[in-house]
Design an enzyme around this catalytic site. Structure first.
Site, short mmCIF file in Angstrom:
data_model
loop_
_atom_site.label_atom_id
_atom_site.label_comp_id
_atom_site.label_asym_id
_atom_site.label_seq_id
_atom_site.Cartn_x
_atom_site.Cartn_y
_atom_site.Cartn_z
N HIS A 269 0.87 -1.17 0.00
CA HIS A 269 0.00 0.00 0.00
C HIS A 269 0.91 1.22 0.00
O HIS A 269 1.72 1.39 0.91
CB HIS A 269 -0.90 -0.03 1.23
N ASP A 381 -8.15 0.91 1.45
CA ASP A 381 -7.98 1.84 2.57
C ASP A 381 -8.89 3.06 2.52
O ASP A 381 -8.81 3.91 3.39
CB ASP A 381 -6.50 2.29 2.59
N HIS A 585 -6.98 9.22 -1.21
CA HIS A 585 -7.74 9.03 0.04
C HIS A 585 -7.09 9.59 1.31
O HIS A 585 -7.66 9.41 2.40
CB HIS A 585 -8.14 7.56 0.23
ZN ZN Z 1 -3.97 4.48 2.53
#
Ligand code: ZN
Length: 1012
Positions: A269, A381, A585
């Site tokens: 990620h 996420d 995000h």
């Molecule tokens: Zn993230």
């Protein structure tokens, strides 16, 4: 490699596990390095922001001793490392470069990192905590000569204390070095000892996790004891093979037939910006991919999935050699582009067209570079998932969704891990939440067991996905993770583990679960409710530029068709991509450091300037010579007599009258009568056609409320429900005066002040424009409107439609939804009468019911205007802000939709020769044009995106004002779509049959297309 114990009380563990742990730490771990030779180190401290290799390699390097501090926060030091292996490489021994930049036990990705280059500039491998001994830099003879670009990234998150920190801006982060170069050696690694280490770790973890009365456990403990006995602690290297032979039967005992099947997918990620700026993300991507490609060279079975076309595009630009190697692995099917979005965006806040364009931009990029589509939706996420997403994803050709964020819910648990998710229009999307509850798995036995035991659908399904690799700040999978997972391929006591692609997992999971359970409606995240409000300038820039992009495309397309102006496709694509990046995000939600938001606000301003120039140029071409005043109406509804999507002479502006009465001011036009009292509060708002008063008796609207805002954790992210315990009403004396057609209210509170202009605008709307000088800390500012409508639900606009949410807290699900998001409008209605509240840049709100004087209940709608969290940006949101809201008494949902566009698309006038007919008109109430543009493929076709906005089945028609050679429905990628909502084309009239909230994209074939 450490043993990861489950939560069993250690005192209950037999000594074998404790013994193994100590032997691992003191004997086996150290024996992995057979021999070490220090390398010669010199260094150059780059004076400012990062520089390319070509510049760094020419710099002056000074000798640098191991043990010396380096690295002020956010600085870069280039180390030159030269040396030779301590002995000739032999079978079973591998030379590696071991560099400890001063790594802490904290999470990888949140501290120093480095990238190794050959002297001619080829990036070979990254260095990170727990991944700091790497073979990639070593020549065949065991020698090394590399440059190491070391980034002194500070750990902004530290120990999750969420205390204010100056580290989030280079200017405030200080100059003290953060790190000490602790070690730089060429080492010889004993692969047999490394194998023994992995064997011991996996079996010790398994023994500690199994029930005490388990036969399997007893046998493993015996095997561990025997292995310890077989190992000569004074000669680990010489006896490792013997100990491994003792352990082999325990590792060979196969998984039971009912074992769940885990597909492990390598992953990292990489937040496109968060506790680091975008420039650092670009380097994180390079380091991570260098690591991944090195692992792929070593392990032909290793598979890695990466989302975000933007990150690939950065790599292509910054590190073309790595990108070329990556592209080769994509062709092999081992490096898997997933997601098909430009970035892993937020999904609550981006507008409809923008969320569609996330998929268009991402998928088109993947297709162009790799000939693949990016499979399903990969959003592990993001902070909750809009009910509009299933339809948008399916229209972009995506077959599935992956996320695990729902495991962060603070109140309720979504009862499935594998299910069918039904969006607001009824579209379903096959969805899997990896039950391991993380996107940063490391493949330990406790994780595998958590995945198995946590899997909510175990009764009907056997398959789960496990994304493994260091993440958030990148890094990715390590050799140790692969060693662990290899031992779990078929191992009694844990699920089977196979490394594979997400696509293979989803295909098998869907085949296995033919009748999945259905979850309908939004996947609201019961956490991070402050992200609808934090960093309002970033959000405002987003809202403004989303609407300017609509205008820019509409007028450019119109100018291309009407006056053959060149269509600025390249500029529009670049500007869209930039806006899409800023919807990442942690950017649009406001959860990044000050550096990121400073840049986002500046970027949005630059984008605005470019879009305004594009719009001006298109309109100048359209309007032609002349001095007539024209209004360019980009809205989906007529405005001042000018058709939707057209340019024409407007009717004269109208505004309401303001009169003073004894206790305040009256604003009045033919639709609305509003009364503002001497304290600036709204005491009456009458819908004149019905005569209905919308301010409940005894209440006052336009009331600001100031709350203490001290979340327990995650300050910029969270509003905790306890904020409601304290509220200060800002309804005391204010300066109130009439000014032309407006009533002006000036109010001071704390160290802050605000000024409002209230006036009536055509369309039956009381518009309130507010500027705030916000100087509070850890406060939440709400703006409250009591509404004399009894409503159990409030409708809030989302992408291409709206959702209805309870105004009560009957269930724990309703109660947890105490702060929600909306786009341009909200609506509270009784049968036959409603009130709409529209805004130009406010995303958070709460709506509840209040006791009504005289009986019953009324509604209380409160917009969340500003917050002032102190982490990660200690000065979040201080300074000047501006926003507009509008109240529409007597509004239907269709009026709310129109007013939502109106308040976001400011009146735009231009001087020119005459009117410009719109390219198209829509017949059918509630069917709304979201986008008019030219086709992405440059064919010159017109592409029109519209949607049914009211939530009902209906018929509509698109009446074309241009010559065409056919109209067809296409998907978001502008490829033909079936079944189609298009029921027929009669000349210039395309007839549509729409189900509720259906999105339709029409491609209007133009005679000038390049097709035969
Ligand atoms: Zn993230």
């Amino acid at each position: 490699m450490r043993i990861r114990l489950t939560e069993t009380d250690h005192r209950d563990l037999p000594r074998a596990v404790d013994r193994v742990r100590r032997i691992l730490e003191e004997r086996v771990g150290p024996a992995v390095v057979r021999a070490a030779a220090p390398v010669e180190v010199s260094a150059w401290h780059a004076p400012g922001e990062p520089v390319p290799f070509a510049e760094a390699v020419r710099a002056e390097y000074a000798p640098f001793a191991v043990g010396t501090p380096w690295g002020a926060p956010w600085s870069t030091t280039w180390f030159r490392l030269r040396g030779a292996a301590p002995a000739a490489p032999a079978p079973g021994l591998r030379a590696e470069l071991l560099v400890d930049l001063g790594f802490s036990a904290g999470a990888p990705g949140f501290q120093a990192e480095g990238l190794l280059y050959t002297p001619d500039g080829v990036p070979v491998e990254g260095l990170a905590p727990r991944r700091h001994s790497v073979p990639g830099a070593i020549a065949a003879d065991g020698s090394v000569d590399v440059l190491l670009e070391a980034a002194a990234n500070p750990d902004v998150l530290r120990d999750l204390s969420f205390a204010p920190t100056p580290l989030g801006e280079r200017a405030t982060a200080g100059l003290e070095p953060l790190y000490v170069l602790r070690r730089a050696d060429v080492v010889l690694v004993d692969l047999e000892v490394r194998g023994l280490e992995a064997d011991l770790v996996v079996l010790a973890e398994l023994a500690s996790a199994l029930p005490e009365d388990s036969t399997r456990r007893a046998r493993i403990l015996v095997a561990l004891d025997a292995a310890c006995a077989a190992l000569d602690l004074d000669d680990v290297a010489g006896t490792a093979a013997r100990a491994r032979a003792v352990l082999a039967p325990a590792l060979a005992s196969p998984a039971v037939p009912s074992a769940q099947a885990i597909t492990a997918v390598g992953h990292a990620h990489i937040d496109s910006a968060w506790l680091w700026p975008i420039r650092e993300t670009r380097r994180k991507v390079a380091r991570t991919i260098a690591n991944v490609l090195a692992l792929m060279d070593e392990d032909p079975g290793f598979v890695y999935a990466m989302s975000s076309a933007q990150q690939y595009a950065w790599l292509e630009e910054d590190q073309p050699a790595l990108f070329a190697r990556l592209a080769e692995r994509v062709r092999e099917g081992r490096f898997v582009p997933v997601g098909g979005m430009w970035v892993e965006s937020d999904t609550n806040l981006p507008g409809g067209e923008a969320l569609a364009r996330q998929f268009v931009a991402g998928t088109r990029w993947f297709r162009d570079r790799f000939g693949v589509d990016g499979e399903g939706v990969w959003l592990p996420d993001s902070f909750g998932y809009t009910a509009a997403l299933p339809q948008i994803a399916r229209l972009a050709g995506k077959r599935w969704l992956l996320t695990q964020k729902a495991s962060w819910n603070d109140t309720n648990r979504i009862p499935h891990h594998t299910f069918s998710w039904e969006g607001l229009d009824g579209t379903r999307l096959f969805t899997h939440f990896p039950p391991v509850d993380t996107y940063n798995a490391d493949g330990s036995v406790p994780e595998l067991l958590h995945s198995e035991r946590n899997f909510a659908d175990a009764a009907v399904a056997t398959r789960a996905l496990l994304p493994f690799g260091h993440g958030d700040g990148g890094g990715g999978p390590t050799r140790e993770m692969l060693l662990r997972l290899a031992r779990a391929r078929s191992l009694e006591g844990v699920p089977t583990v196979e490394i594979g692609t997400p696509q293979a997992f989803y295909r098998a999971a869907e085949e296995e679960l033919t009748e999945p359970a259905v979850w309908a409606g939004e996947l609201y995240l019961e956490l991070h409710r402050g992200t609808y409000t934090s960093q309002r300038r970033t959000k405002q820039g987003n809202r403004r530029n989303e609407h300017l992009l609509r205008e820019a495309e509409l007028w450019a397309a119109t100018a291309a068709i009407r006056v053959a102006a060149p269509y600025p496709a390249v500029a529009l694509e670049r500007l869209w991509r930039h806006v899409l990046l800023l919807q990442f995000h942690d950017i649009l939600p406001g959860s990044a450091i000050a550096w990121v938001h400073r840049e986002a606000v500046a970027d949005h301003a630059a984008i605005t300037a470019e879009l305004e120039a594009l719009i001006a140029s298109s309109l100048a071409a359209l309007a032609g010579e002349g001095d007539a005043l024209l209004l360019a109406n980009a809205a989906p509804d007529p405005r001042r007599g000018v058709a939707a999507l057209g340019v024409g002479a407007p009717t004269p502006p109208r505004s309401g009258a303001v009169t003073a009465d004894g206790s305040g001011f009256v604003l009045e036009d033919e639709a609305v009568r509003a009364v503002v009292d001497a304290e600036g509060m709204l005491v009456s708002l009458v819908h004149r056609a019905s005569g209905r008063e919308t301010v409940p008796p005894g209440t006052r609207g336009n009331r600001f409320q100031l709350h203490e805002d001290h979340p327990v954790r995650w300050d910029a992210w969270d509003v905790d429900r306890e904020y409601r315990a304290t509220a200060v009403d800002l309804d005391g004396p204010a300066e109130v005066r009439a000014d032309g057609d407006a009533v002006v209210v000036v109010r001071r509170f704390g160290r802050s002040s605000l000024e409002q202009r209230l006036r009536l605008v055509p369309g039956g709307e009381l518009r309130i424009e507010t500027t705030v000088d916000w100087q509070e800390r850890e406060k939440l500012l709400k703006l409250a409107f009591p509404v004399d409508v009894r409503a159990e639900r409030v409708a809030s606009e989302v992408q291409f439609g709206h959702v209805e949410r309870a105004t009560h807290a009957n269930t724990s699900w309703d109660a947890a939804r105490f702060e929600t998001s909306q786009h341009r409008w909200q609506h509270l209605g009784e049968p036959g009468f409603g009130v709409a509240v529209v805004n130009d840049s406010v995303y958070g709100s709460d709506t509840t019911r209040i006791r009504r004087e005289g009986g019953g209940t009324a509604s209380l709608l409160r917009l969340s205007i500003l917050r002032a969290a102190r982490f990660p940006d200690p000065e979040q949101d201080r300074g000047a802000h501006r926003f507009a809201v509008g109240l529409l008494p007597g509004a239907r949902v269709v009026d709310a939709v129109a007013a939502g566009y109106r308040i976001n698309l400011l009146e735009r006038t231009v001087r020119g020769g005459g009117a410009v007919e719109p390219l198209l008109a829509v017949e059918g109430e509630g069917v709304v044009v979201e986008s008019v543009k030219l086709a992405e493929d440059g064919d010159g076709d017109i592409v029109v995106r519209l949607y049914e906005a009211l939530g009902r089945s209906t018929e509509a028609a698109v009446v074309l004002g241009v010559a065409h050679e056919g109209v067809e429905e296409v998907d978001l990628l502008e490829d033909p779509l079936a079944p189609s909502a298009l029921v027929g084309v009669d000349g210039g009239r395309a007839r549509l049959r729409l189900r509720p909230f259906r999105i339709v994209t029409l491609r209007v074939r133009r005679p000038h297309g390049r097709r035969a």
